[in-house]
Design an enzyme around this catalytic site. Structure first.
Site, PDB file in Angstrom:
ATOM      1  N   CYS B  39       0.850  -1.206   0.000  1.00 29.03           N
ATOM      2  CA  CYS B  39       0.000   0.000   0.000  1.00 29.03           C
ATOM      3  C   CYS B  39       0.874   1.241   0.000  1.00 29.03           C
ATOM      4  O   CYS B  39       0.639   2.200  -0.747  1.00 29.03           O
ATOM      5  CB  CYS B  39      -0.864   0.060   1.258  1.00 29.03           C
ATOM      6  SG  CYS B  39      -1.875  -1.382   1.568  1.00 29.03           S
ATOM      7  N   ASP B 446     -29.952   7.317  23.258  1.00 32.94           N
ATOM      8  CA  ASP B 446     -30.669   8.041  22.225  1.00 32.94           C
ATOM      9  C   ASP B 446     -31.192   6.962  21.281  1.00 32.94           C
ATOM     10  O   ASP B 446     -30.724   5.834  21.299  1.00 32.94           O
ATOM     11  CB  ASP B 446     -29.685   8.977  21.511  1.00 32.94           C
ATOM     12  CG  ASP B 446     -30.351   9.743  20.393  1.00 32.94           C
ATOM     13  OD1 ASP B 446     -29.678  10.008  19.384  1.00 32.94           O
ATOM     14  OD2 ASP B 446     -31.533  10.075  20.532  1.00 32.94           O
ATOM     15  N   ASP B 625     -28.039  15.623  21.381  1.00 29.57           N
ATOM     16  CA  ASP B 625     -27.520  14.878  22.523  1.00 29.57           C
ATOM     17  C   ASP B 625     -26.312  15.538  23.148  1.00 29.57           C
ATOM     18  O   ASP B 625     -25.888  15.145  24.230  1.00 29.57           O
ATOM     19  CB  ASP B 625     -27.059  13.476  22.077  1.00 29.57           C
ATOM     20  CG  ASP B 625     -28.183  12.687  21.474  1.00 29.57           C
ATOM     21  OD1 ASP B 625     -27.971  12.105  20.401  1.00 29.57           O
ATOM     22  OD2 ASP B 625     -29.259  12.678  22.091  1.00 29.57           O
TER      23      ASP B 625
END
Lengths: 49, 725
Positions: B39, B446, B625
């Site tokens: 890579c 939530d 939140d």
């Protein structure tokens, strides 16, 4: 009698060498430096700062 | 593999170039997915081949790619990003205004002090081991002993004075503020030890504790460095998460050219273009275009809200179907979030008052040890032992009760805990976060984005059908198409793509014309257009319907059951409409829920719960939140959350498993248990060692042994955390 100061001096050289490598950012990218030896590119790319 | 560079399709990222006077412009990108040498080579080679690039270097450890350009005029940062995407590595630019590459000076200082302390400890021991041998009847003439002691002094003193600087400076700052923190007894201990060792050496005595002084610093610095590394890794990972959020906006300049600007630079009155799939960057007024907005991150509502010219829309809402032209009404930092930000401030202040375990221990330790040492000095003098012997005993008490076990106990445990959590995809922002998490007894969830995945996913679609529609789906940026494309995986794109905003996308797949979008657009008669549907069909062929919904996280019910089994009480607080909240709460098994809450109401609810003595863990992801997250005893946010929520949270978990919450609580509790064990051991050790020192039973050898032994036991105990699978 010179062995004792000699060994302390060698130890100091070690600490100095460590400080030198630290100030030249040699520990910034251990994974990359390890990987780079496997890259076959003939062009050696310089590090950008 | 040669990659062609299509410069036309590249986004304009010139605003992200870092410009320094006298140097070529550079671009810093966070690249995801680079793992190995292949890579690295591929990325550097291909990006260096982009026209205009002078050099490019990837840091494989942090994922940061630094690209240097020849000059400002030829710099094309967008092409670099496009190249990376083609290679298969998503990349996001770092905001040049933020100190993304700030040198870790504190870490460097600490590691240098650690290196010097290590050198000092080991080389002093070279001279003190003969001294220890002399204590056990080995032949050590007085002259040799003095020489050895002077060598100890010569090596240990400069090392101790240099390596002790972090402690001395911290102790000095604390004393100036009128308080004594843990570093005060450490500094006093080290300096006093050095002083008395010097006097002993001069007076030809036996008790030279030079090695103890340096070893103490060495062990304590390990603990300090570990603590620093924990916070550093968390900080840089948090910054990376923010870079990936892509905090930028497309701004139209006066001559009609589109530029991508960092959010912070968008000024009032700027005209912006927001495409489907992008978020509204700042509070703005709609100039032209119509669309639907998804306010899930703002209010938790999952039903889209229509957007027409003349309406005001808020930052953070997701633009669903049409391209809109907006005029900025407020700067990024002045938007509607300001009121929420104030609530966040208040919450953060209360969090900073939390006294860490180690500091609590120090509050007891410091006075007790100092009193013991003083009493020893006075007591020994009174008994008639003489001032020198009395002082020796007092210093022995200070050394042997050394806080190295205490100084190492908590950092060692916390870094093991956070390493283990990191491997599970949970990022811990600080040791204090772990401590607070362990104390939690009530969990508030939530709904959207926490219990559910927060994004549409395909229901009941066979893979073959999905593969049919995939080439078109990959070409569209509508969230539903993206979900379809994600389900299908990477593959070819259709040709001759034309996107009709608000209706769908059409193109040519394998020579046949096809359409993907609303029912009417695709050619289905007599069907209402639902927001949770996509239709697909080839021209003249049967039409296929795809249905989407916001799925519950795969392990949500299990996670809830696991939390209940651990004795925690649960609740759902959401801004969404009552019906979806009730459905979600029932499916996961949480009986207590509230719906339709505004951000302020959520924060008040959490404060109310804490007011009756509950310690609340808040798990949330959206703007509504953030204030609640800041006010709760501990807070967790998923990696897909808004930046503000991630900033306010103590832990961030990536991936779609809610089990991360359970794992985090388990690890935090275990960490607390181990830390307490370590404290218990340290207390026991001190209880035995202090009287021994008072009775004069301690010699330099015993001091060194006790110090290293106690630190070793504490560290090995901390490693038990890593061992569990």
């Amino acid at each position: 009698m010179i062995l004792a100061p000699m060994s302390v001096f060698l130890g100091l050289l070690g600490v100095g060498a460590f400080w030198w490598t630290l100030s030249h950012d040699q520990y910034e990218d251990p994974a990359g430096d390890a990987a780079r030896i496997l890259v076959d590119d003939p062009e050696d790319r310089p590090r950008l700062d | 593999m040669a990659v062609t560079h299509s410069l036309e399709a590249a986004p304009d990222l010139t605003a992200f170039l870092k410009r320094r006077p006298g140097q070529p412009p550079t671009l810093e990108l966070l690249v995801k997915g680079a793992r190995c040498a292949a890579c690295l080579g591929k990325i550097e080679r291909e990006t260096a081949a982009v026209p205009g690039v002078a050099a490019s270097r990837l840091n494989l450890t942090t994922g940061k790619l630094t690209v240097a350009f020849h000059g400002l005029s030829t710099a094309n940062p967008g092409a670099v990003v496009a190249t990376l995407e083609k290679l298969g590595y998503p990349a996001a630019p770092y905001d040049p205004g933020q100190a993304a590459d700030a040198l870790d000076r504190e870490g460097r200082r600490l590691i240098l002090c650690l290196a010097v302390a290590a050198f000092g400890a080991m080389n002093t021991m070279m001279f003190s081991v003969p001294l220890w041998a002399g204590l056990f009847g080995q032949e050590l003439g007085p002259a040799t002993r003095v020489v050895m002691q002077w060598w100890c002094a010569l090596v240990a003193t400069p090392c101790a004075l240099y390596a002790g600087r972090p402690f001395f400076e911290s102790a000095w700052r604390s004393l100036r503020a009128g308080r004594a923190n843990m570093d005060v007894p450490i500094s006093i201990g080290v300096l006093l030890t050095l002083a008395i060792s010097f006097s002993e050496t001069l007076l030809r005595g036996r008790d030279a504790y030079f090695d103890a002084a340096v070893s103490l610093l060495f062990l304590l610095l390990i603990g300090r460095w570990l603590d620093h590394q924990l916070r550093l890794r968390a900080r840089s990972a948090a910054a990376d998460l923010l870079a990936l959020q892509g905090a930028s906006a497309v701004v139209l300049s006066a001559d009609g050219v589109e530029h991508r600007k960092p959010l912070a630079e968008v000024a009032v009155g700027d005209v912006m273009i927001v495409r489907p799939g992008e978020r509204i960057p700042v509070d703005s007024l709609v100039e032209s275009g119509s669309s639907e907005l998804d306010n899930a991150l703002l209010t938790g509502e999952t039903t889209p809200v229509p957007l027409r010219p003349g309406q005001v829309c808020r930052a953070g809402a997701l633009n669903l179907s049409g391209v809109v032209r907006l005029q900025a009404l407020a700067r990024s930092e002045d938007s509607a979030v300001a009121a929420i930000a104030r609530l966040v401030e208040a919450g953060a202040q209360s969090k900073s008052k939390y006294v860490r375990l180690a500091d609590q221990a120090a509050a007891i330790y410091v006075p007790v040890v100092h009193t013991a040492a003083l009493l020893t000095f006075l007591g020994a003098w009174i008994i008639g032992l003489g001032p020198r012997e009395a002082l020796l005993r007092a210093v022995a008490v200070l050394i042997i009760t050394c806080p190295c076990a205490l100084g190492l106990a908590v950092p060692a445990v916390q870094i093991s805990a956070s390493a283990r959590l990191f491997r599970r995809g949970v990022l811990v922002k600080s040791g204090a976060a772990l401590e607070r998490l362990a104390e939690v007894d009530h969990v508030v969830f939530d709904k959207t984005g926490v219990l559910t995945e927060g994004r549409p996913s395909l229901i009941d679609a066979p893979a073959s059908t999905v593969a049919l529609a995939a080439p078109l789906a990959r070409a569209s940026s509508h969230p539903l198409s993206k979900a379809l494309a994600a389900e299908a995986g990477p593959g070819p794109r259709a040709d001759e793509i034309v996107e009709h905003p608000g209706l769908g996308v059409e193109g040519v797949i394998g020579g046949r014309r096809a359409r993907l979008g609303r029912a009417a657009f695709v050619g289905v008669q007599g069907r209402p257009s639902l927001e949770t549907e996509l239709w697909f069909g080839f021209a003249g062929d049967t039409k296929i319907r795809f249905r989407f919904s916001d799925r519950l996280r795969p392990d949500a019910a299990e996670a809830v059951a696991a939390l209940k089994a651990r004795g925690l009480t649960l609740e759902v607080l959401s801004g969404d409409a009552p019906f979806p909240v009730a459905m979600a709460a029932e499916s996961v098994g949480i009986p207590a829920w509230s719906a339709g809450l505004t951000p302020a109401e959520k924060a008040r609810a959490v404060a109310g719960l804490q007011g009756v003595g509950l310690r609340v863990l808040m798990v949330g992801d959206g703007l509504n939140d953030t204030a609640a997250l800041a006010g709760a005893h501990a807070a967790m946010a998923p990696g897909t959350a808004l930046d503000a929520s991630q900033n306010a949270a103590d832990l961030v978990f990536s991936g779609d498993q809610l089990g991360a919450v359970v794992e985090a609580i388990d690890v935090a509790r275990q960490a607390r248990r181990l830390a307490m064990q370590n404290f218990g051991f340290a207390a026991l050790y001190n209880l035995i060692a202090a009287p021994a020192a008072m009775l004069g039973l301690v010699n330099p050898f015993l001091a060194a042994l006790a110090m290293s032994g106690s630190s070793l036991v504490v560290t090995l105990n901390a490693l038990r955390l890593r061992g569990r699978a």
